[in-house]
Scaffold this motif. Structure first.
Motif, PDB file in Angstrom:
ATOM      1  N   GLY A  41     -10.331  -7.830 -32.083  1.00  0.00           N
ATOM      2  CA  GLY A  41      -8.880  -7.908 -32.302  1.00  0.00           C
ATOM      3  C   GLY A  41      -8.218  -8.997 -31.475  1.00  0.00           C
ATOM      4  N   ASN A  42      -8.945  -9.543 -30.501  1.00  0.00           N
ATOM      5  CA  ASN A  42      -8.399 -10.663 -29.728  1.00  0.00           C
ATOM      6  C   ASN A  42      -8.385 -11.948 -30.547  1.00  0.00           C
ATOM      7  OD1 ASN A  42     -11.316 -10.345 -29.510  1.00  0.00           O
ATOM      8  ND2 ASN A  42     -11.230 -12.276 -28.418  1.00  0.00           N
ATOM      9  N   SER A  43      -9.086 -11.939 -31.673  1.00  0.00           N
ATOM     10  CA  SER A  43      -9.106 -13.123 -32.535  1.00  0.00           C
ATOM     11  C   SER A  43      -8.392 -12.843 -33.856  1.00  0.00           C
ATOM     12  CB  SER A  43     -10.552 -13.563 -32.796  1.00  0.00           C
ATOM     13  OG  SER A  43     -10.566 -14.796 -33.457  1.00  0.00           O
ATOM     14  N   LEU A  44      -8.827 -11.776 -34.533  1.00  0.00           N
ATOM     15  CA  LEU A  44      -8.173 -11.386 -35.787  1.00  0.00           C
ATOM     16  C   LEU A  44      -8.152  -9.864 -35.883  1.00  0.00           C
ATOM     17  CD1 LEU A  44      -6.935 -12.335 -38.516  1.00  0.00           C
ATOM     18  CD2 LEU A  44      -9.203 -12.046 -39.502  1.00  0.00           C
ATOM     19  N   ALA A 132      -6.615 -23.625 -20.657  1.00  0.00           N
ATOM     20  CA  ALA A 132      -5.757 -22.983 -21.663  1.00  0.00           C
ATOM     21  C   ALA A 132      -6.389 -23.217 -23.036  1.00  0.00           C
ATOM     22  CB  ALA A 132      -4.359 -23.583 -21.623  1.00  0.00           C
ATOM     23  N   PHE A 133      -6.015 -22.417 -24.016  1.00  0.00           N
ATOM     24  CA  PHE A 133      -6.561 -22.590 -25.363  1.00  0.00           C
ATOM     25  C   PHE A 133      -6.328 -24.038 -25.810  1.00  0.00           C
ATOM     26  CE2 PHE A 133      -6.669 -22.154 -30.000  1.00  0.00           C
ATOM     27  CZ  PHE A 133      -7.869 -21.488 -30.128  1.00  0.00           C
ATOM     28  N   PRO A 134      -7.352 -24.683 -26.412  1.00  0.00           N
ATOM     29  CA  PRO A 134      -7.257 -26.122 -26.701  1.00  0.00           C
ATOM     30  C   PRO A 134      -5.990 -26.522 -27.455  1.00  0.00           C
ATOM     31  CG  PRO A 134      -9.460 -25.327 -27.168  1.00  0.00           C
ATOM     32  CD  PRO A 134      -8.663 -24.131 -26.745  1.00  0.00           C
ATOM     33  N   ASN A 192      -5.121 -15.340 -20.544  1.00  0.00           N
ATOM     34  CA  ASN A 192      -5.974 -16.476 -20.877  1.00  0.00           C
ATOM     35  C   ASN A 192      -7.014 -16.073 -21.929  1.00  0.00           C
ATOM     36  OD1 ASN A 192      -8.790 -17.968 -20.200  1.00  0.00           O
ATOM     37  ND2 ASN A 192      -7.055 -19.362 -19.956  1.00  0.00           N
ATOM     38  N   TYR A 193      -7.155 -16.905 -22.948  1.00  0.00           N
ATOM     39  CA  TYR A 193      -8.005 -16.527 -24.093  1.00  0.00           C
ATOM     40  C   TYR A 193      -9.474 -16.373 -23.692  1.00  0.00           C
ATOM     41  CZ  TYR A 193     -10.521 -20.951 -24.751  1.00  0.00           C
ATOM     42  OH  TYR A 193     -11.364 -22.015 -24.587  1.00  0.00           O
ATOM     43  N   TYR A 194      -9.909 -17.101 -22.672  1.00  0.00           N
ATOM     44  CA  TYR A 194     -11.338 -17.148 -22.346  1.00  0.00           C
ATOM     45  C   TYR A 194     -11.733 -16.041 -21.356  1.00  0.00           C
ATOM     46  CZ  TYR A 194     -15.861 -19.376 -21.426  1.00  0.00           C
ATOM     47  OH  TYR A 194     -17.207 -19.651 -21.335  1.00  0.00           O
ATOM     48  N   ALA A 220      -0.074 -15.438 -27.206  1.00  0.00           N
ATOM     49  CA  ALA A 220      -1.043 -15.188 -28.276  1.00  0.00           C
ATOM     50  C   ALA A 220      -1.886 -13.946 -28.000  1.00  0.00           C
ATOM     51  CB  ALA A 220      -1.945 -16.407 -28.453  1.00  0.00           C
ATOM     52  N   HIS A 221      -2.379 -13.832 -26.762  1.00  0.00           N
ATOM     53  CA  HIS A 221      -3.305 -12.739 -26.425  1.00  0.00           C
ATOM     54  C   HIS A 221      -2.611 -11.574 -25.722  1.00  0.00           C
ATOM     55  CE1 HIS A 221      -7.020 -14.892 -27.523  1.00  0.00           C
ATOM     56  NE2 HIS A 221      -6.203 -15.932 -27.389  1.00  0.00           N
ATOM     57  N   ALA A 222      -1.313 -11.698 -25.571  1.00  0.00           N
ATOM     58  CA  ALA A 222      -0.572 -10.651 -24.860  1.00  0.00           C
ATOM     59  C   ALA A 222       0.283  -9.809 -25.804  1.00  0.00           C
ATOM     60  CB  ALA A 222       0.298 -11.287 -23.770  1.00  0.00           C
ATOM     61  N   SER A 242       0.763 -13.406 -34.675  1.00  0.00           N
ATOM     62  CA  SER A 242       0.785 -12.000 -35.108  1.00  0.00           C
ATOM     63  C   SER A 242      -0.574 -11.556 -35.644  1.00  0.00           C
ATOM     64  CB  SER A 242       1.848 -11.809 -36.190  1.00  0.00           C
ATOM     65  OG  SER A 242       1.495 -12.548 -37.345  1.00  0.00           O
ATOM     66  N   TYR A 243      -1.544 -12.494 -35.664  1.00  0.00           N
ATOM     67  CA  TYR A 243      -2.802 -12.135 -36.338  1.00  0.00           C
ATOM     68  C   TYR A 243      -3.847 -11.512 -35.417  1.00  0.00           C
ATOM     69  CZ  TYR A 243      -3.547 -17.077 -34.955  1.00  0.00           C
ATOM     70  OH  TYR A 243      -3.585 -18.269 -34.286  1.00  0.00           O
ATOM     71  N   LYS A 244      -3.567 -11.476 -34.108  1.00  0.00           N
ATOM     72  CA  LYS A 244      -4.553 -10.870 -33.200  1.00  0.00           C
ATOM     73  C   LYS A 244      -4.237  -9.375 -33.049  1.00  0.00           C
ATOM     74  CE  LYS A 244      -4.900 -15.192 -30.627  1.00  0.00           C
ATOM     75  NZ  LYS A 244      -6.192 -15.688 -31.102  1.00  0.00           N
ATOM     76  N   TYR A 245      -3.581  -9.039 -31.924  1.00  0.00           N
ATOM     77  CA  TYR A 245      -3.322  -7.616 -31.663  1.00  0.00           C
ATOM     78  C   TYR A 245      -2.228  -7.056 -32.575  1.00  0.00           C
ATOM     79  CZ  TYR A 245      -6.249  -8.418 -27.608  1.00  0.00           C
ATOM     80  OH  TYR A 245      -7.304  -8.738 -26.800  1.00  0.00           O
ATOM     81  N   TRP A 393     -17.842 -15.137 -29.886  1.00  0.00           N
ATOM     82  CA  TRP A 393     -18.654 -15.995 -29.034  1.00  0.00           C
ATOM     83  C   TRP A 393     -17.842 -17.174 -28.564  1.00  0.00           C
ATOM     84  CZ3 TRP A 393     -23.099 -16.404 -26.541  1.00  0.00           C
ATOM     85  CH2 TRP A 393     -23.620 -17.662 -26.251  1.00  0.00           C
ATOM     86  N   ARG A 394     -17.841 -17.456 -27.288  1.00  0.00           N
ATOM     87  CA  ARG A 394     -17.211 -18.677 -26.778  1.00  0.00           C
ATOM     88  C   ARG A 394     -18.200 -19.413 -25.895  1.00  0.00           C
ATOM     89  NH1 ARG A 394     -14.781 -18.536 -30.492  1.00  0.00           N
ATOM     90  NH2 ARG A 394     -12.615 -18.018 -30.888  1.00  0.00           N
ATOM     91  N   GLU A 395     -18.376 -20.689 -26.198  1.00  0.00           N
ATOM     92  CA  GLU A 395     -19.347 -21.503 -25.479  1.00  0.00           C
ATOM     93  C   GLU A 395     -19.069 -21.500 -23.970  1.00  0.00           C
ATOM     94  OE1 GLU A 395     -21.960 -22.825 -26.727  1.00  0.00           O
ATOM     95  OE2 GLU A 395     -21.514 -22.672 -28.865  1.00  0.00           O
ATOM     96  N   ILE A 399     -19.438 -13.644 -24.409  1.00  0.00           N
ATOM     97  CA  ILE A 399     -19.105 -12.768 -25.532  1.00  0.00           C
ATOM     98  C   ILE A 399     -17.806 -12.055 -25.167  1.00  0.00           C
ATOM     99  CG2 ILE A 399     -19.818 -10.752 -26.893  1.00  0.00           C
ATOM    100  CD1 ILE A 399     -22.715 -11.504 -26.324  1.00  0.00           C
ATOM    101  N   ARG A 400     -16.817 -12.187 -26.042  1.00  0.00           N
ATOM    102  CA  ARG A 400     -15.553 -11.469 -25.798  1.00  0.00           C
ATOM    103  C   ARG A 400     -15.553 -10.184 -26.624  1.00  0.00           C
ATOM    104  NH1 ARG A 400     -10.786 -15.709 -26.935  1.00  0.00           N
ATOM    105  NH2 ARG A 400     -11.770 -15.613 -28.989  1.00  0.00           N
ATOM    106  N   LEU A 401     -15.202  -9.089 -25.972  1.00  0.00           N
ATOM    107  CA  LEU A 401     -15.158  -7.787 -26.633  1.00  0.00           C
ATOM    108  C   LEU A 401     -13.788  -7.161 -26.348  1.00  0.00           C
ATOM    109  CD1 LEU A 401     -18.676  -6.562 -25.420  1.00  0.00           C
ATOM    110  CD2 LEU A 401     -18.112  -7.359 -27.731  1.00  0.00           C
TER     111      LEU A 401
HETATM  112  N1  LIG Z   1      -6.561 -18.819 -35.099  1.00  0.00           N
HETATM  113  C1  LIG Z   1      -7.886 -18.860 -35.352  1.00  0.00           C
HETATM  114  C2  LIG Z   1      -8.355 -19.467 -36.508  1.00  0.00           C
HETATM  115  O1  LIG Z   1      -7.437 -19.996 -37.363  1.00  0.00           O
HETATM  116  C3  LIG Z   1      -9.733 -19.547 -36.797  1.00  0.00           C
HETATM  117  C4  LIG Z   1     -10.630 -18.983 -35.887  1.00  0.00           C
HETATM  118  C5  LIG Z   1     -10.198 -18.379 -34.739  1.00  0.00           C
HETATM  119  C6  LIG Z   1      -8.828 -18.351 -34.456  1.00  0.00           C
HETATM  120  C7  LIG Z   1      -8.347 -17.788 -33.207  1.00  0.00           C
HETATM  121  O2  LIG Z   1      -7.324 -17.168 -33.201  1.00  0.00           O
HETATM  122  C8  LIG Z   1      -9.122 -18.007 -32.000  1.00  0.00           C
HETATM  123  C9  LIG Z   1      -8.461 -17.415 -30.802  1.00  0.00           C
HETATM  124  N2  LIG Z   1      -7.160 -17.962 -30.519  1.00  0.00           N
HETATM  125  C10 LIG Z   1      -9.269 -17.473 -29.542  1.00  0.00           C
HETATM  126  O3  LIG Z   1      -8.833 -16.928 -28.559  1.00  0.00           O
HETATM  127  O4  LIG Z   1     -10.359 -18.019 -29.524  1.00  0.00           O
END
Ligand SMILES: Nc1c(O)cccc1C(=O)C[C@H](N)C(=O)O
Ligand SMILES: Cc1ncc(COP(=O)(O)O)c(C=O)c1O
Length: 429
Positions: A41-44, A132-134, A192-194, A220-222, A242-245, A393-395, A399-401
């Motif tokens: 849910g942190n992503s979708l 921060a998220f790219p 922080n997303y990571y 985004a993540h809050a 609005s697409y995460k949590y 998965w984040r490089e 692994i984010r859970l």
């Molecule tokens: N927004 C995304 C997308 O359009 C495609 C794949 C992933 C996302 C994400 O939301 C990634 C997310 N912000 C993250 O924390 O990595």
């Protein structure tokens, strides 16, 4: 809570869970005929079962009223957004006028920086967290360049101390104070997303203002994950997705917050469009931009009704669940349980094969645990996915859970931990 490492304990917690019925309001992907263990849910966020119906109502309005749907029906499209504001403002800790729904997150960060990043030759820097998220990094770099400055000189990144992964509030504040004369904007994420670190937003806002800077937050993540008090903290602006949590669908509509202290300031730049015009005069089609009072004055284009309908489907569930406070309470229990079970695995292995880099203290995190796999990380992640356990998965090795209180159960967490344990044997890690 005192946790136990047995399936019976997880089942018992599920039985006692006052929010357990909300799980049935969501659609789960299937794996071997069962719901997947969805910890992403942190992503979708998952799809509310009601989303299709909410969309269908708007498709019917379109069919039956066509253009008159803007003015007719039970929920005319011209004012559809208003139905979202009470729940949203509760989740964000704002008053209704301080909130609007529009666009996507990065677009909103740009629009808000147009208003709140006003660099001068002396005060032109933006302070943000390193890593921060790219998209935020690109947005900030391009804003800085747009104003004729060099990102290398204009962006200050707060980095963790040597040997540490997360940031200390004292270090963030010290860096703001050290650069007080030059910072035009502090732009920080709420979480922080990571790493999943929840920042002390109130202290950051206070320090930024003391330094004479504007302070903006990327939530985004809050948003929908942890309680927020944007108005009382005094943040100048914020945006979120609005697409995460908030479970409002891929590419779902974002939102923006502008503190009411800025409403009367007609010196703020803004990129205007007719959807930000005074609502009572929008259709008079007059020259000269006259903004709607409040955050809605930042809207630019026609609101996407279908995206708002998906958002409403999810927000109505938050409302039924009693808002963010009970949800966070359960989120903390689930996250603590996952942490406990992962620590148990490490103990059984006699070494820290799974290193949780998210802060241990509940007040410094939301529902996400970021787990560094010391060995065969990618193979472990793939094993989980093959066995119906969905994290992300984040490089290079994280692994984010994310245990989401609306739809995750204690037995989900038990199965996820079991998967992490079995993965070690299966991958010979
Ligand atoms: N927004 C995304 C997308 O359009 C495609 C794949 C992933 C996302 C994400 O939301 C990634 C997310 N912000 C993250 O924390 O990595
Ligand atoms: C912190 C953060 N900022 C920005 C984004 C990008 O948002 P969007 O693609 O909706 O602009 C994301 C997620 O993708 C994010 O997690």
């Amino acid at each position: 809570m005192i946790y136990q490492d047995t399936f019976g304990f997880a089942q018992q917690q599920d039985e006692q869970d006052e929010l357990k019925s909300f799980r049935d309001e969501f659609l789960f992907p299937q794996h071997n005929g069962h719901k997947v263990i969805y910890l992403c849910g942190n992503s979708l966020g998952l799809q509310p079962k009601s989303a299709g119906q909410y969309i269908k109502i708007q498709l019917d309005n379109w069919e039956n009223f066509a253009v008159e749907g803007w003015f007719m029906g039970d929920d005319p499209w011209l004012s559809y957004h208003k139905a979202l504001l009470p729940t949203l403002s509760g989740l964000l800790g704002a008053n209704d006028r301080e909130i609007t729904v529009m666009n996507s997150l990065t677009v909103n960060l740009h629009l808000l920086m147009v208003s709140f990043y006003k660099p001068t030759n002396k005060r032109f820097k933006i302070l943000m967290e390193a890593g921060a998220f790219p998209s935020d990094q690109y947005a900030v770099e391009s804003q800085v360049r747009f104003h004729g400055f060099n990102p290398k000189e204009a962006i200050i990144e707060v980095t963790p101390r040597a040997g540490e992964v997360t940031l200390r509030t004292a270090d963030i504040i010290a860096q703001i104070e050290d650069n007080a004369d030059e910072i035009a904007l502090v732009l920080f994420s709420g979480i922080n997303y990571y790493t999943g670190q929840l920042f002390d937003m109130e202290s950051i806002v206070k320090a930024g203002h003391k330094a004479g800077a504007m302070v903006g937050l990327d939530l985004a993540h809050a948003a929908g994950n942890v309680p927020l008090q944007l108005h009382n903290w005094g943040a100048d602006f914020a945006s979120w997705c609005s697409y995460k949590y908030m479970n409002s669908g891929p590419g779902g509509i974002s939102g923006a917050f502008v503190h009411e202290r800025h409403f009367a300031n007609d010196k703020l730049n803004r990129f205007a469009g007719w959807w930000g015009y005074r609502r009572d005069k929008q259709f008079l089609m007059q020259p000269g931009f006259d903004p709607e009072l409040g955050a809605q004055g930042w809207n630019v284009s026609t609101s996407p009704v279908v995206l708002m309908a998906m958002h409403k489907a999810s927000l109505d569930i938050f409302e039924k669940a009693g808002g963010i406070v009970p949800l966070r309470k359960k989120g903390d229990l689930l996250t603590g349980y996952l942490e406990y079970l992962i620590n148990n695995i490490n103990q059984k292995q006699g070494e820290e094969v799974y290193r949780i880099i998210t802060p241990k203290d509940q007040k410094d995190r939301g529902s996400q645990l970021s787990v560094v796999c010391k060995r065969d990380a990618r193979a472990i992640f793939d094993y989980l996915a093959q066995n119906g356990i969905i994290g992300d998965w984040r490089e290079p090795d994280v692994i984010r859970l994310s245990p989401v209180p609306l739809y995750n159960s204690f037995t989900d967490i038990y199965h996820a931990a079991e998967g992490l344990f079995k993965a070690l044997g299966a991958t010979n890690a």
